[in-house]
Scaffold this motif. Structure first.
Motif, PDB file in Angstrom:
ATOM      1  N   ARG A 112       0.817  -1.211   0.000  1.00 40.47           N
ATOM      2  CA  ARG A 112       0.000   0.000   0.000  1.00 40.47           C
ATOM      3  C   ARG A 112       0.849   1.257   0.000  1.00 40.47           C
ATOM      4  N   THR A 113       1.916   1.280   0.771  1.00 47.40           N
ATOM      5  CA  THR A 113       2.762   2.472   0.825  1.00 47.40           C
ATOM      6  C   THR A 113       3.436   2.725  -0.513  1.00 47.40           C
ATOM      7  N   ALA A 114       3.882   1.649  -1.173  1.00 45.83           N
ATOM      8  CA  ALA A 114       4.535   1.801  -2.471  1.00 45.83           C
ATOM      9  C   ALA A 114       3.547   2.299  -3.519  1.00 45.83           C
ATOM     10  N   SER A 115       2.324   1.764  -3.480  1.00 45.51           N
ATOM     11  CA  SER A 115       1.320   2.176  -4.446  1.00 45.51           C
ATOM     12  C   SER A 115       0.955   3.647  -4.270  1.00 45.51           C
ATOM     13  N   ARG A 116       0.839   4.097  -3.023  1.00 44.00           N
ATOM     14  CA  ARG A 116       0.538   5.515  -2.777  1.00 44.00           C
ATOM     15  C   ARG A 116       1.667   6.398  -3.283  1.00 44.00           C
ATOM     16  N   ARG A 117       2.908   5.987  -3.029  1.00 45.04           N
ATOM     17  CA  ARG A 117       4.065   6.778  -3.460  1.00 45.04           C
ATOM     18  C   ARG A 117       4.114   6.914  -4.978  1.00 45.04           C
ATOM     19  N   PHE A 140      -2.259  -7.008  -0.611  1.00 44.46           N
ATOM     20  CA  PHE A 140      -1.405  -7.470   0.472  1.00 44.46           C
ATOM     21  C   PHE A 140      -1.964  -6.993   1.805  1.00 44.46           C
ATOM     22  N   LEU A 141      -1.901  -7.848   2.797  1.00 47.97           N
ATOM     23  CA  LEU A 141      -2.193  -7.430   4.157  1.00 47.97           C
ATOM     24  C   LEU A 141      -0.997  -6.673   4.723  1.00 47.97           C
ATOM     25  N   PRO A 142      -1.203  -5.866   5.761  1.00 46.13           N
ATOM     26  CA  PRO A 142      -0.059  -5.200   6.387  1.00 46.13           C
ATOM     27  C   PRO A 142       0.972  -6.216   6.858  1.00 46.13           C
ATOM     28  N   GLY A 143       2.214  -5.819   6.807  1.00 43.52           N
ATOM     29  CA  GLY A 143       3.291  -6.694   7.255  1.00 43.52           C
ATOM     30  C   GLY A 143       4.182  -7.197   6.146  1.00 43.52           C
TER      31      GLY A 143
END
Length: 220
Positions: A112-117, A140-143
């Protein structure tokens, strides 16, 4: 001719597009760099899962183009990669469209963080640009950590139990799908995603990747 078209023409006149591979002026991807991508060829990966095919090595021009698209903001390359995927689908052994003539693509998920970036999923953009039916149903789930530097066992452990299926936007039950990814290194992502799709009743007939790390030893 609308104002948007004129603005686009003016921008191209003042700032001509440069090839994302070699920086030559005049095209998003020049013919020489586009030549790094060929017909789909089989690659050998560890573990189980559907057959994996790639269009180029993750080295040289192939790597530069993927990085430009994925990490350096060249999102307009979705049209280039989409055209490559569209040309590759009919050439994948054993892969056929559904009864209505539709090819179904399931993009591999991103953290999720990569997709937002990156401003959204680059693989969803590629799949849609190909003209195929797109089912962005995996997440993906967190982690899940960045997989760079992890070996095959660590990559599998990183994804174990952390790939899930969204309940909305699913293809019809039993549909044959092709999993789309940008780079294959060990095959851990393909294996994990394929298992989730199979458990949900879908047939993953192939994995198609834009590039493959040389450690996969392409053959065929």
């Amino acid at each position: 001719m609308g104002a948007g078209t004129l603005d686009h023409m003016l921008i191209n006149l003042l700032f001509p597009p440069r090839c994302a591979g070699c920086r030559a002026e005049g095209a998003l991807c020049c013919p020489r760099c586009l030549g790094a991508f060929g017909p789909p060829r089989s690659v050998r990966v560890s573990g189980k899962g559907p057959p994996v095919f790639t269009l180029a090595d993750y080295a040289g021009v192939g790597r530069e183009l993927v990085l430009a698209f994925k990490e350096r903001g060249r999102r307009e390359l979705a049209a280039v990669f989409g055209a490559l995927v569209a040309a590759a689908l009919p050439r994948l052994p054993g892969v056929r469209p559904d009864e209505f003539g539709k090819w179904w693509l399931v993009p591999a998920p991103s953290r999720r963080t990569a997709s937002r970036r990156r401003g959204g999923s680059h693989l969803v953009g590629t799949a849609r640009a190909s003209g195929a039916s797109v089912a962005p149903v995996l997440h993906f789930l967190p982690g899940v950590r960045d997989s760079v530097g992890l070996d095959a066992a660590a990559r599998r452990a990183n994804l174990s139990g952390r790939v899930r299926l969204r309940p909305s936007g699913l293809p019809p039950p039993g549909t044959a799908v092709v999993l789309l990814d940008d780079v294959v290194t060990t095959g851990a992502t393909a294996e994990a995603c394929g298992a989730v799709l199979k458990a949900a009743g879908f047939r993953v007939t192939a994995v198609l990747t834009l590039t493959a790390a040389r450690s996969t030893h392409p053959h065929g």
